[in-house]
Motif scaffolding. Structure first.
Motif, short mmCIF file in Angstrom:
data_model
loop_
_atom_site.label_atom_id
_atom_site.label_comp_id
_atom_site.label_asym_id
_atom_site.label_seq_id
_atom_site.Cartn_x
_atom_site.Cartn_y
_atom_site.Cartn_z
N GLY A 256 -1.58 20.64 25.58
CA GLY A 256 -3.04 20.96 24.97
C GLY A 256 -4.67 20.92 26.44
N ILE A 257 -4.10 19.57 26.93
CA ILE A 257 -5.15 18.91 27.79
C ILE A 257 -5.00 20.49 29.28
CG2 ILE A 257 -6.11 17.55 29.13
CD1 ILE A 257 -5.89 15.44 26.97
N HIS A 258 -3.90 20.20 29.13
CA HIS A 258 -2.66 20.89 30.46
C HIS A 258 -3.53 22.16 30.41
CE1 HIS A 258 0.31 18.49 32.66
NE2 HIS A 258 -1.09 17.73 32.42
N ARG A 259 -3.38 22.93 29.36
CA ARG A 259 -3.61 24.62 28.40
C ARG A 259 -5.26 24.45 29.16
NH1 ARG A 259 0.71 23.34 24.58
NH2 ARG A 259 -1.52 22.78 23.05
N THR A 260 -5.60 23.74 28.27
CA THR A 260 -7.35 23.52 28.58
C THR A 260 -7.82 23.97 30.11
OG1 THR A 260 -7.95 22.71 26.52
CG2 THR A 260 -9.44 22.16 28.23
N LEU A 261 -7.44 22.69 30.77
CA LEU A 261 -7.81 22.95 32.23
C LEU A 261 -7.22 24.27 33.11
CD1 LEU A 261 -7.06 18.97 32.82
CD2 LEU A 261 -9.46 19.92 32.87
N ALA A 262 -6.24 24.97 32.21
CA ALA A 262 -5.69 25.65 33.74
C ALA A 262 -6.59 26.97 33.08
CB ALA A 262 -3.92 26.11 32.85
N ALA A 263 -6.81 27.23 31.63
CA ALA A 263 -7.94 28.90 31.65
C ALA A 263 -9.13 28.00 32.66
CB ALA A 263 -7.94 28.03 30.13
N LEU A 264 -9.68 27.36 32.82
CA LEU A 264 -10.45 27.00 34.17
C LEU A 264 -11.09 27.99 34.84
CD1 LEU A 264 -11.70 23.24 34.00
CD2 LEU A 264 -12.48 25.42 31.51
N PRO A 265 -11.80 28.83 35.00
CA PRO A 265 -11.30 30.05 36.05
C PRO A 265 -11.12 29.40 37.62
CG PRO A 265 -13.51 30.03 35.67
CD PRO A 265 -12.86 29.81 34.66
N GLU A 266 -11.50 27.47 38.07
CA GLU A 266 -12.56 27.27 39.42
C GLU A 266 -10.82 25.77 39.34
OE1 GLU A 266 -15.18 24.90 36.35
OE2 GLU A 266 -13.98 26.51 36.79
N CYS A 267 -10.06 26.14 38.50
CA CYS A 267 -8.94 25.94 38.34
C CYS A 267 -7.33 25.65 39.41
CB CYS A 267 -8.28 25.73 36.94
SG CYS A 267 -6.71 24.32 37.01
N ARG A 268 -7.57 25.00 40.67
CA ARG A 268 -6.85 24.40 41.51
C ARG A 268 -5.12 24.00 41.00
NH1 ARG A 268 -6.94 28.27 46.19
NH2 ARG A 268 -5.77 26.50 47.34
N SER A 304 -10.01 13.01 23.57
CA SER A 304 -8.90 12.10 23.97
C SER A 304 -8.73 12.01 25.88
CB SER A 304 -7.94 12.38 23.42
OG SER A 304 -6.70 13.68 24.00
N LEU A 305 -9.02 12.62 26.50
CA LEU A 305 -9.18 12.63 28.06
C LEU A 305 -10.61 11.72 28.86
CD1 LEU A 305 -7.74 13.31 30.96
CD2 LEU A 305 -9.15 15.57 31.10
N THR A 306 -9.76 10.28 29.08
CA THR A 306 -10.74 9.39 30.39
C THR A 306 -10.47 10.51 31.31
OG1 THR A 306 -10.32 8.12 27.86
CG2 THR A 306 -11.33 6.99 29.96
N VAL A 307 -11.30 10.35 32.48
CA VAL A 307 -11.49 10.76 33.01
C VAL A 307 -11.61 9.21 33.78
CG1 VAL A 307 -12.79 11.58 35.71
CG2 VAL A 307 -12.41 13.20 33.42
N THR A 308 -10.93 8.58 35.25
CA THR A 308 -10.85 7.96 35.34
C THR A 308 -10.74 7.36 37.26
OG1 THR A 308 -8.65 7.75 36.28
CG2 THR A 308 -9.17 6.43 33.74
N ASP A 309 -11.50 8.18 37.76
CA ASP A 309 -11.80 8.97 38.94
C ASP A 309 -12.14 10.21 38.96
OD1 ASP A 309 -12.94 8.05 41.16
OD2 ASP A 309 -10.24 6.98 41.64
N ARG A 310 -12.48 9.96 40.18
CA ARG A 310 -13.34 11.86 41.14
C ARG A 310 -13.24 12.22 42.11
NH1 ARG A 310 -15.23 8.48 37.75
NH2 ARG A 310 -15.54 9.74 36.63
N ILE A 311 -12.20 12.12 43.13
CA ILE A 311 -12.23 12.02 43.64
C ILE A 311 -12.70 13.87 44.65
CG2 ILE A 311 -10.42 12.04 46.25
CD1 ILE A 311 -8.53 11.11 44.53
N VAL A 312 -14.08 13.52 45.15
CA VAL A 312 -14.61 14.66 46.23
C VAL A 312 -13.99 14.42 47.58
CG1 VAL A 312 -16.66 15.40 47.84
CG2 VAL A 312 -16.57 14.13 45.25
N GLY A 313 -13.62 16.20 47.83
CA GLY A 313 -13.33 16.13 49.24
C GLY A 313 -14.04 16.70 50.42
#
Length: 339
Positions: A256-268, A304-313
């Motif tokens: 379900g989390i994958h489906r929500t993320l995949a629907a974001l237009p900015e998702c790569r 239910s999603l815990t973000v543990t890191d965010r890596i900026v390119g």
């Protein structure tokens, strides 16, 4: 030094059309884009010649089922990142090399191999032995819900999109791994460098007939071995900020989390990965300020999603086998050979 090239609305519309139909003829694109075939051909020659846009073959939907994708975080000694990035860009297993702002990961790599044994040989036999590497963290993708060819420029209107039609038709249902021979590999090498090569040009390069080449390319695309992408320099894409989020969630919630993320237009990219952090997502965001806003919004939608890191390119040195300069323009090709 190359002169700066300003992209017109027609240029952006052409690139968006090629994202949807990367190998369409100029005649097929003329009506939806709103310019004659000759004009489109000249525009594309200018865009591709200046490294602003390019079409190429990339691993298709069959790849993550039968072969191996890994996201590798590389820590390195101070001052070693640039030299190490250049060295890794020469490796056929390394599809993408990104310099990051993360304290724990000087480089973020996308590594594609025919299987786990080949990944092991690359990571333990070559990567860990490279000068300047201090640590390697390998996240193996167990499923890949979204990959880069899904991202769109959004320059075309609804009527134009309808006229272009839905991309990806004619693909067969997933089956067993596709066996590839020498001709297939020769075609893959050529198409990774230039995805718009015609059948006659491919025939001349491989020594096969144009009819044989047409059948083989149709088989490679129809079975999902490859997909075609149109990529572009950062300036054409609006100079997005690439951010890779790592997170963890209960296994029951991952789909379900994958489906929500995949629907974001900015998702790569959205992938399930090995290790305690079982979700990886790469977003192209408008600016740095949007990183916190997006994470906050995701937290509200996905409790239910815990973000543990965010890596900026900071800079992409290589993307799917194509070398990029500091402005994200293509300067050359170091082909990937993951099949």
């Amino acid at each position: 030094m190359r002169e700066s090239v300003i992209a017109s609305e027609l240029d952006l519309a052409l690139v968006h059309a090629l994202q949807l139909r990367p190998r369409a003829s100029w005649a097929e694109l003329a009506q939806p884009v709103g310019a004659g075939p000759g004009t489109l051909a000249r525009r594309w020659e200018r865009l591709s010649g200046d490294g602003l846009a390019w079409v190429y073959a990339a691993p298709g939907r069959e790849f993550p089922r039968t072969r191996c994708t890994a996201f590798v975080r590389v820590r390195c000694r101070p001052g070693a990142r640039q030299r190490l990035a250049a060295l890794l860009s020469e490796c056929t297993e390394v599809a993408t090399v990104e310099l990051t702002a993360s304290r724990d990961a000087g480089l973020l790599l996308d590594v594609l191999t025919p299987g786990l044994p080949a990944l092991t040989r690359f990571v333990t036999g070559r990567l860990e032995a490279m000068p300047g590497v201090t640590d390697v963290d390998c996240l193996v993708a167990t499923s890949l819900s979204v990959e880069g060819s899904r991202w769109r420029l959004r320059s075309l209107g609804p009527a134009q999109l309808a006229e272009l039609g839905r991309p990806g038709s004619g693909q067969r249902a997933p089956g067993a791994a596709v066996a590839l021979d020498a001709l297939d590999h020769a075609l893959l090498d050529a198409l990774v460098c230039d995805g718009r090569l015609g059948f006659a040009a491919l025939a001349a390069r491989t020594g096969a007939s144009a009819a044989t080449v047409r059948r083989r390319v149709s088989r490679l695309t129809g079975t999902g071995v490859i997909t075609f992408r149109c990529d572009m320099a950062d300036g054409l894409a609006g100079a997005p900020v690439p951010v890779t989020f790592l997170g963890r969630a209960p296994a029951r919630d991952v789909s379900g989390i994958h489906r929500t993320l995949a629907a974001l237009p900015e998702c790569r990219v959205v992938a399930a990965v090995s290790g305690p952090d079982n979700i990886l997502a790469t977003l192209w965001l408008p600016d740095l300020g949007d990183v916190q806003r997006r994470e906050t919004a995701l937290g509200a939608r996905l409790p239910s999603l815990t973000v543990t890191d965010r890596i900026v390119g900071l800079r992409t040195v290589k993307r799917m086998g194509h070398l990029l300069d500091a402005d994200g323009r293509r300067t050359g090709v170091r082909p990937i050979r993951p099949w």
